[in-house]
Design an enzyme around this catalytic site. Structure first.
Site, PDB file in Angstrom:
ATOM      1  N   ASP A 112      21.693 -53.636  -1.407  1.00 43.45           N
ATOM      2  CA  ASP A 112      22.963 -54.303  -1.736  1.00 43.45           C
ATOM      3  C   ASP A 112      22.803 -54.787  -3.214  1.00 43.45           C
ATOM      4  O   ASP A 112      21.638 -55.233  -3.480  1.00 43.45           O
ATOM      5  CB  ASP A 112      23.304 -55.393  -1.061  1.00 43.45           C
ATOM      6  N   SER A 158      17.200 -64.821  -5.140  1.00 44.32           N
ATOM      7  CA  SER A 158      16.965 -63.708  -4.645  1.00 44.32           C
ATOM      8  C   SER A 158      17.645 -63.473  -3.356  1.00 44.32           C
ATOM      9  O   SER A 158      17.947 -64.684  -2.800  1.00 44.32           O
ATOM     10  CB  SER A 158      15.447 -63.573  -4.563  1.00 44.32           C
ATOM     11  N   LYS A 159      17.600 -62.282  -2.837  1.00 45.92           N
ATOM     12  CA  LYS A 159      18.325 -62.035  -1.492  1.00 45.92           C
ATOM     13  C   LYS A 159      17.608 -62.508  -0.368  1.00 45.92           C
ATOM     14  O   LYS A 159      18.042 -62.614   0.820  1.00 45.92           O
ATOM     15  CB  LYS A 159      18.421 -60.386  -1.465  1.00 45.92           C
ATOM     16  N   ARG A 160      16.195 -62.936  -0.459  1.00 45.19           N
ATOM     17  CA  ARG A 160      15.658 -63.282   0.573  1.00 45.19           C
ATOM     18  C   ARG A 160      15.671 -64.956   0.882  1.00 45.19           C
ATOM     19  O   ARG A 160      15.452 -65.333   1.865  1.00 45.19           O
ATOM     20  CB  ARG A 160      13.847 -63.258   0.308  1.00 45.19           C
ATOM     21  N   LYS A 161      16.110 -65.644  -0.354  1.00 46.64           N
ATOM     22  CA  LYS A 161      16.177 -67.041  -0.234  1.00 46.64           C
ATOM     23  C   LYS A 161      17.496 -67.193  -0.212  1.00 46.64           C
ATOM     24  O   LYS A 161      18.023 -68.628   0.445  1.00 46.64           O
ATOM     25  CB  LYS A 161      15.574 -67.854  -1.270  1.00 46.64           C
TER      26      LYS A 161
END
Length: 484
Positions: free
Chosen positions: A21, A257-260
């Site tokens: 994405d 970030s996409k993780r957080k």
């Protein structure tokens, strides 16, 4: 004072990687690259950096196109529109990178490296244990293939590394940050064993081939700029002007970030029901301030005023509350039909725009993002709702009075023709007066009976949206469930 590099046609670019994405940082970078190019009558280029084949995700490139177009951003050159410097996908430019790497080898600015990944991992681990600077130790430098094969950690297919001169202290002037001296670079890999270039070779080769005059990118690339400047110098190519934008940061100041943070996904803003104009305004505010201090402005107004002196180098905190406030402003500025068109994809299943047309004004006034509509309108899509005893005790009438009021409301409302807000409120007021009940609590009791919660659009609009028959039916069902 003119901006350096604007004496020739300005060309900027973004170069996202199709690895999933699209990141919100792609939109952030695109905004400022596009604004600067438009400010100076130049060109904006979209390039796809797809050389990391291990992370490549099918369909990601199209998502980049779609989400940037959703924001209203267009480009003058790119994979989907063509241009004089085609191709615009790095995977289609491999012979060019190989040719440049061989040229650097021949000039003594690069060398082959046969070290295995295991050997490199051991080297880095040892450097860290000894608290030494990390970087390649040049085991392969100056050796032939045969000489290197006699040593441990050899692999058949070599990479090509740049040969960084010892103490190569390189400085450059950044349009945002002034004079910068990045850290001493190490011998970066330029061409991988699979024939694909690393970022550092490809970005220099492509920016030169595409005539990029200004590199506007995130501050995380400052440390890499010395490597790029060395390559420009060795190859005898004109050096672009650099501007390193502040990074978008989470509340804890870490890089978004996409993780957080789900908001790191550009698609998330579409899914949550933010208007593109609001997101563009918000992203501009993250790095830029208007001369008059306004917080609400259009992209075109950014273009008209753009000046790197107004870019704050300090990384902004990604404040979702601020975005919600902005989005609410843009929603309220929509006309009725515009709001309904925007709202339609977010309505609960079974509802269409005609079902909520009478609610458009209150919904528009209280909505911060369109995804909230599902919760605001679940009562309208439901077959029935339930009054929670705790809500009735806190907000409504005592059960016996509530039953009396609901039955009276139902009887009088179903006789109205037309069944419209202008007739509904006077009828409710008349009934409450005849019964001698508290108006506020009586109205709240009716609201609980109709929507099942103490918050809804105005009561008369709520009833009009349900219609006379459903309103009377819900009022009677609620009354039947209460003690006499």
């Amino acid at each position: 004072m003119s901006t350096p590099g604007t004496e020739r046609e300005v060309r900027t670019r973004i170069a996202p990687s199709p690895t999933g994405d699209p990141h919100v940082g792609t939109a952030y970078a695109a905004l400022f690259n596009l604004a600067f190019a438009r400010r100076h009558g130049g060109q904006f280029i979209l390039r796809i950096e797809d050389t990391d084949r291990t992370r490549y995700v099918e369909g990601s490139e199209q998502q980049v196109f779609d989400t940037l177009h959703w924001l209203g951003f267009g480009w003058d050159q790119g994979p989907d529109v063509g241009g004089e410097a085609a191709p615009y996908r790095q995977s289609e430019r491999l012979p060019t990178y190989r040719e440049v790497a061989e040229r650097l080898l021949a000039a003594g600015h690069a060398y082959h490296c046969w070290c295995s990944s295991e050997r490199l991992t051991q080297m880095r681990n040892r450097q860290q244990q000894l608290k030494m600077p990390t970087g390649y130790d040049r085991m392969c430098y100056g050796k032939t293939r045969e000489e290197r094969a006699e040593l441990p950690g050899f692999t058949e297919t070599p990479v090509i590394r740049m040969l960084v001169p010892d103490e190569a202290r390189i400085s450059f002037t950044d349009l945002i940050r002034g004079e910068i001296t990045p850290p001493q670079p190490d011998d970066q890999v330029l061409l991988k064993a699979d024939g694909f270039p690393t970022y550092h070779l490809a970005v220099v080769v492509d920016d030169n081939a595409m005539g990029v005059t200004h590199v506007i990118r995130g501050e995380e690339w400052i440390s890499s700029t010395a490597k790029h400047l060395l390559l420009y110098g060795w190859l005898g190519w004109p050096v672009p002007v650099y501007a390193h934008m502040p990074l978008l940061r989470n509340v804890d100041r870490s890089k978004i970030s996409k993780r957080k943070n789900p908001a790191a996904r550009l698609k998330w803003f579409q899914e949550e029901g933010y208007l593109p104009e609001a997101l563009v305004n918000f992203l501009a505010l993250m790095g830029y301030s208007m001369p008059d201090g306004r917080e609400i402005f259009t992209f075109d107004e950014v273009v008209e005023s753009f000046d790197f002196a107004r870019v704050n180098p300090v990384g902004p905190v990604f404040d979702i509350d601020k975005l919600n406030w902005l989005n609410g402003h843009y929603l309220r500025a929509l006309g009725d039909e515009e709001f309904l068109r925007a709202a339609e994809p977010f309505l609960p299943a079974g509802l269409g725009v005609d079902d909520v047309r009478t609610l458009v004004v209150p919904l528009r006034e209280r909505t911060k993002k369109l995804s909230e509509l599902a919760d605001q309108l679940d009562w309208l899509a439901a077959d029935a709702v339930e009054i929670l005893p705790a809500d009735l005790a806190k907000h409504g009438l005592p059960p016996a009075d509530a039953r009396t009021a609901l039955e009276a409301f139902a009887k009088n409302l179903e006789q109205l023709d037309p069944f419209e807000p202008a007739q509904i409120t006077p009828t409710l007021d008349r009934v409450v007066g005849e019964l001698g009940l508290n108006r506020r609590r009586s109205f709240m009791t009716a609201r609980l009976a109709l929507v099942g919660k103490p918050v809804s659009p105005p009561l008369d609009d709520t009833m009009a949206a349900l219609g006379a028959a459903r309103t009377a039916d819900r009022l009677r069902q609620a009354a039947a469930g209460l003690p006499s």
